[in-house]
Design a protein around this motif. Structure first.
Motif, PDB file in Angstrom:
ATOM      1  N   MET B 181      28.334 -43.010  62.655  1.00 15.30           N
ATOM      2  CA  MET B 181      28.318 -43.918  63.813  1.00 15.30           C
ATOM      3  C   MET B 181      26.891 -44.294  64.234  1.00 15.30           C
ATOM      4  O   MET B 181      26.689 -45.212  65.014  1.00 15.30           O
ATOM      5  N   VAL B 182      25.911 -43.552  63.728  1.00 16.03           N
ATOM      6  CA  VAL B 182      24.523 -43.809  64.137  1.00 16.03           C
ATOM      7  C   VAL B 182      24.073 -45.177  63.606  1.00 16.03           C
ATOM      8  O   VAL B 182      24.329 -45.511  62.450  1.00 16.03           O
ATOM      9  N   ALA B 191      23.758 -51.014  69.272  1.00 17.59           N
ATOM     10  CA  ALA B 191      23.169 -49.751  68.807  1.00 17.59           C
ATOM     11  C   ALA B 191      23.941 -48.549  69.360  1.00 17.59           C
ATOM     12  O   ALA B 191      24.309 -48.525  70.540  1.00 17.59           O
ATOM     13  N   ARG B 192      24.211 -47.584  68.459  1.00 16.50           N
ATOM     14  CA  ARG B 192      24.889 -46.342  68.884  1.00 16.50           C
ATOM     15  C   ARG B 192      24.059 -45.143  68.437  1.00 16.50           C
ATOM     16  O   ARG B 192      23.598 -45.110  67.290  1.00 16.50           O
ATOM     17  N   PHE B 193      23.914 -44.192  69.290  1.00 11.43           N
ATOM     18  CA  PHE B 193      23.181 -42.937  69.002  1.00 11.43           C
ATOM     19  C   PHE B 193      21.803 -43.225  68.374  1.00 11.43           C
ATOM     20  O   PHE B 193      21.374 -42.515  67.483  1.00 11.43           O
ATOM     21  N   ASN B 199      14.300 -46.922  63.206  1.00 14.47           N
ATOM     22  CA  ASN B 199      14.807 -46.275  61.991  1.00 14.47           C
ATOM     23  C   ASN B 199      16.266 -45.858  62.147  1.00 14.47           C
ATOM     24  O   ASN B 199      17.075 -46.038  61.237  1.00 14.47           O
ATOM     25  N   LEU B 200      16.592 -45.298  63.320  1.00 13.14           N
ATOM     26  CA  LEU B 200      17.975 -44.866  63.539  1.00 13.14           C
ATOM     27  C   LEU B 200      18.913 -46.067  63.667  1.00 13.14           C
ATOM     28  O   LEU B 200      20.083 -45.991  63.304  1.00 13.14           O
ATOM     29  N   MET B 201      18.385 -47.183  64.181  1.00 13.83           N
ATOM     30  CA  MET B 201      19.230 -48.370  64.337  1.00 13.83           C
ATOM     31  C   MET B 201      19.758 -48.870  62.998  1.00 13.83           C
ATOM     32  O   MET B 201      20.825 -49.450  62.919  1.00 13.83           O
ATOM     33  N   SER B 202      18.970 -48.651  61.933  1.00 12.58           N
ATOM     34  CA  SER B 202      19.459 -49.118  60.626  1.00 12.58           C
ATOM     35  C   SER B 202      20.413 -48.103  59.989  1.00 12.58           C
ATOM     36  O   SER B 202      20.856 -48.273  58.859  1.00 12.58           O
ATOM     37  N   ILE B 408      14.929 -44.428  48.017  1.00 15.79           N
ATOM     38  CA  ILE B 408      16.078 -45.266  48.397  1.00 15.79           C
ATOM     39  C   ILE B 408      15.601 -46.489  49.176  1.00 15.79           C
ATOM     40  O   ILE B 408      16.032 -47.609  48.926  1.00 15.79           O
ATOM     41  N   ASN B 409      14.732 -46.267  50.139  1.00 13.34           N
ATOM     42  CA  ASN B 409      14.251 -47.375  50.985  1.00 13.34           C
ATOM     43  C   ASN B 409      12.727 -47.451  51.050  1.00 13.34           C
ATOM     44  O   ASN B 409      12.193 -48.218  51.829  1.00 13.34           O
ATOM     45  N   TYR B 410      12.067 -46.615  50.286  1.00 13.57           N
ATOM     46  CA  TYR B 410      10.597 -46.495  50.375  1.00 13.57           C
ATOM     47  C   TYR B 410      10.185 -46.226  51.820  1.00 13.57           C
ATOM     48  O   TYR B 410       9.298 -46.876  52.364  1.00 13.57           O
ATOM     49  N   ASN B 411      10.878 -45.284  52.450  1.00 12.68           N
ATOM     50  CA  ASN B 411      10.654 -44.993  53.858  1.00 12.68           C
ATOM     51  C   ASN B 411      10.577 -43.472  54.044  1.00 12.68           C
ATOM     52  O   ASN B 411      11.514 -42.748  53.670  1.00 12.68           O
TER      53      ASN B 411
END
Lengths: 170, 500
Positions: B181-182, B191-193, B199-202, B408-411
């Motif tokens: 759910m994040v 946006a949740r949690f 970063n968490l929004m994605s 995976i995301n270069y992050n």
């Protein structure tokens, strides 16, 4: 510590987590119901599923908690007290447990590598420091072998990933 | 048309570069399978990020070869060391190690490797026949069915993986759903949690979660292990005797393959269950005087386990391709890898990319044959491989986990996520909560959420349409009965009746 004691404490943590998720779900609903979204119907709101999940987590965690304190010979209150006493005794007894402290130390080194070294240094430098640190910490082998394995390991990783797989390392 | 696709897939697999990748990937998979602590899930999860720069078909070949290799490789350490390299080979150790102690280690490895290859090949037949059937059934699914399918998958996975206490499995699944759910929700992009973090929004990426949950606890566990396990040397293969034993037990092979495929199709239930169930079936059906020989070096035990766990590979891929629901934890990573490489498994797969099913099947055939050849060669080196110092190996593996998460995301945020879920993995493991339902929850969360809310939006917030669809009623009845049965409601009712 008996596994039932650990699980009882964990189920209490899970109940709290479930309560938090439910409250957060309602807060998401409140946000979605206001401007600019105006989603006032609860069941189609983005907060609906988190609320359901939070309630389900609380429900199943309570069920698990009950399973952990079920005892034919004692009342639930006595079992809970006994389990907390056992947990406290375990913490006191294991304050100086070398094995646990050793493992926690290794995890801390991994954490330092992940959160600090990787942020500050290029991948190869961070990894050499990490590998050297953890090899010496774990007393993997002789000091020159540790250095050799750390350096050669990082060189191999960089060659394989950066040059063979054409992947950009941090 | 199907023949054309098969021919094209064949030609693709035969390209020299792809053949080289196939052999190397099989070798990597086998090595990871042989080494206790490195699971098939971890192998695929680690290598998924690394195949990102490969051409799509080469990447698919590589991932399938790693999958087959890792599941099959576990038998060698089970036989020689009495420690299964992967949980899938746990039952192999029961008869494999006694055979090795009797000086028949080579024969045991030959039998295990050969039936592993046969098991995978037989499962390909099921993939070819069952996937189109399941896909056409899935085309009748609406949002309600997909929502219930997600719940069904998590419940059944939780029930089977947390055998003693299904509630633990269900809690693990719910935690996974919460993690899913994040981020921004897929319907209204709210946006949740996320707590304001971009970063968490994605959202939380699947691969770092998986590496953390499955890899991290194994790495940490190796730090405190003081292993003095004795490795038994492998004797000669005795190929003629091995083939004769397999031929005599071909009924056992077929039965175990069917069990393995059946177990593989069930969401989230892995190769280990397939192996154990096949072993149990063979032992149960054995004549009374033979039952005692199981666990003391009966080759039938190895034949059933290794056929069962390897045929799970095909079984687990069937729901991936037809429903986009993974049949096992490694298949879950494979699903993420397919998505990463531009394929969209699910009901529309046969119309959008009809060649993909045939590609997967042909690559599986190639992978199983390559595995057979490479595994037999590798078995000569297994004794040395098992002697590698874990205190050197595991920190290196952690460095690979870091790279696997990062690519995976270069992050770097994904690397930190991996660490956090690693700690969670340790907690779950020490509390005896299974990690597989958690992972399935993370995978199925978006499907559950978006389908439920889409369905509710179409019905103006009413749940009534769910009770008017036959497939939904089937799922609902199954879910309710499963929960009630696992909570012991029926036992209580039965007890009351008897008391009356």
């Amino acid at each position: 510590m008996e596994s039932k004691t650990k699980e009882m404490i964990f189920s209490l943590v899970l109940i709290l987590a479930g309560v938090y998720i439910t409250i957060e779900g309602f807060m998401i609903y409140a946000r979605a119901a206001s401007a600019p979204y105006f989603i006032t119907e609860f069941t189609v709101s983005p907060g609906f599923v988190p609320v359901i999940l939070g309630i389900a987590l609380v429900f199943f965690s309570i069920l698990h908690f009950i399973t952990c304190i079920r005892d034919k010979d004692r009342k639930p209150g006595e079992v809970i007290k006994a389990r907390f006493a056992e947990a406290a005794a375990w913490v006191n007894a294991n304050k100086k447990n070398v094995d646990i402290a050793f493992t926690i130390g290794a995890v801390i080194i991994m954490g330092v590598y992940t959160y600090i070294l990787m942020e500050l240094l290029p991948f190869w430098a961070a990894t050499v420091i990490f590998l050297l640190g953890i090899f010496f910490y774990l007393r993997a082998d002789k000091w020159w072998k540790n250095i050799l394995v750390a350096v050669l390991g990082v060189i191999a990783i960089v060659i394989v990933f950066q040059y063979c797989f054409n992947a950009a390392l941090p | 048309m199907a023949l054309e696709y098969i021919g094209t897939a064949f030609m693709t697999a035969l390209q020299p570069f792809n053949l080289l990748v196939l052999i190397l990937s099989t070798l990597v998979g086998l090595v990871m399978g042989v080494l206790p602590g490195l699971s098939a899930t971890m192998a695929i999860a680690l290598l998924t990020g690394l195949t990102y720069n490969f051409p799509t078909q080469t990447a698919i070949i590589s991932l399938l070869a790693i999958y087959v290799g890792a599941i099959s490789g576990g038998c060698q350490s089970a036989i020689l060391l009495n420690i299964p390299g992967t949980p899938a080979s746990a039952a192999t150790a029961l008869d494999g190690h006694p055979m090795a102690l009797q000086g028949k280690g080579g024969l045991a490895i030959f039998i295990a490797t050969t039936v592993s290859c046969i098991g995978t090949l037989l499962s390909v037949v099921f993939v070819l026949t069952l996937t189109p059937l399941l896909t056409s059934l899935a085309l009748k699914f609406t949002s309600w069915e997909f929502f219930l399918l997600s719940i069904f998958g998590i419940l059944i996975c939780g029930t089977i993986t947390a055998q003693a206490s299904p509630v633990k499995g269900w809690i693990s699944g719910i935690l996974g759903l919460v993690v899913a759910m994040v981020g921004l929700d897929t319907v209204d992009t709210i946006a949740r949690f996320s707590y304001g973090s971009v970063n968490l929004m994605s959202g939380i990426q699947l691969i770092p979660v998986m590496i953390g949950l499955f890899g991290f606890p194994e790495i940490v566990r190796a730090f405190k292990r003081h292993s003095d396990d004795q490795v038994t040397k492998a004797s000669k293969f005795e190929m003629k005797k091995g083939f004769s034993l397999i031929f005599k037990n071909f009924g056992n092979v077929l039965r175990s393959a069917c069990i393995g495929v059946g177990v593989g199709i069930i969401p989230g239930v892995g190769e280990d269950t397939g192996g154990w169930l096949s072993y149990w079936a063979t032992r149960s059906l054995a004549p009374a005087d033979e039952k005692d020989t199981f666990g003391k070096g009966n080759p039938k035990g190895i034949i059933s386990t290794e056929t069962g766990n390897n045929s799970c590979i095909g079984g687990a891929i069937i729901p991936v391709l037809s429903l986009a629901v993974p049949g096992s934890a490694p298949a879950a990573v494979l699903l993420a890898a397919f998505l990463m490489h531009g394929y969209r498994p699910g009901p529309l797969l046969m119309s959008e990319s009809p060649d993909f099913l045939y590609n997967v099947c042909i690559y599986l055939v190639f992978a199983s044959v390559a595995m057979w050849l490479v595994a037999l060669v590798l078995s000569k080196l297994t004794v040395r491989l098992l002697g590698v110092n874990k205190k050197y190996l595991m920190p290196m593996v952690y460095a690979l986990c870091v790279i696997g998460s990062y690519l995976i995301n270069y992050n770097l945020f994904d690397v930190k996520v991996m660490f956090v879920f690693g700690l969670l993995g340790i907690v779950l493991t020490s509390m005896n909560f299974p990690a597989a339902p958690f992972l399935l929850g993370v995978i199925l969360g978006p499907m559950l959420d978006s389908n439920l809310r889409r369905a509710l939006r179409l019905s103006d917030g009413s749940f009534l349409p769910m009770f008017q669809r036959p497939i939904c009623i089937f799922f609902l009845a199954f879910i309710i009965l499963l929960i009630l049965a696992q909570l012991g409601v029926f036992k209580v009712l039965k007890g009351k009746k008897l008391a009356d």
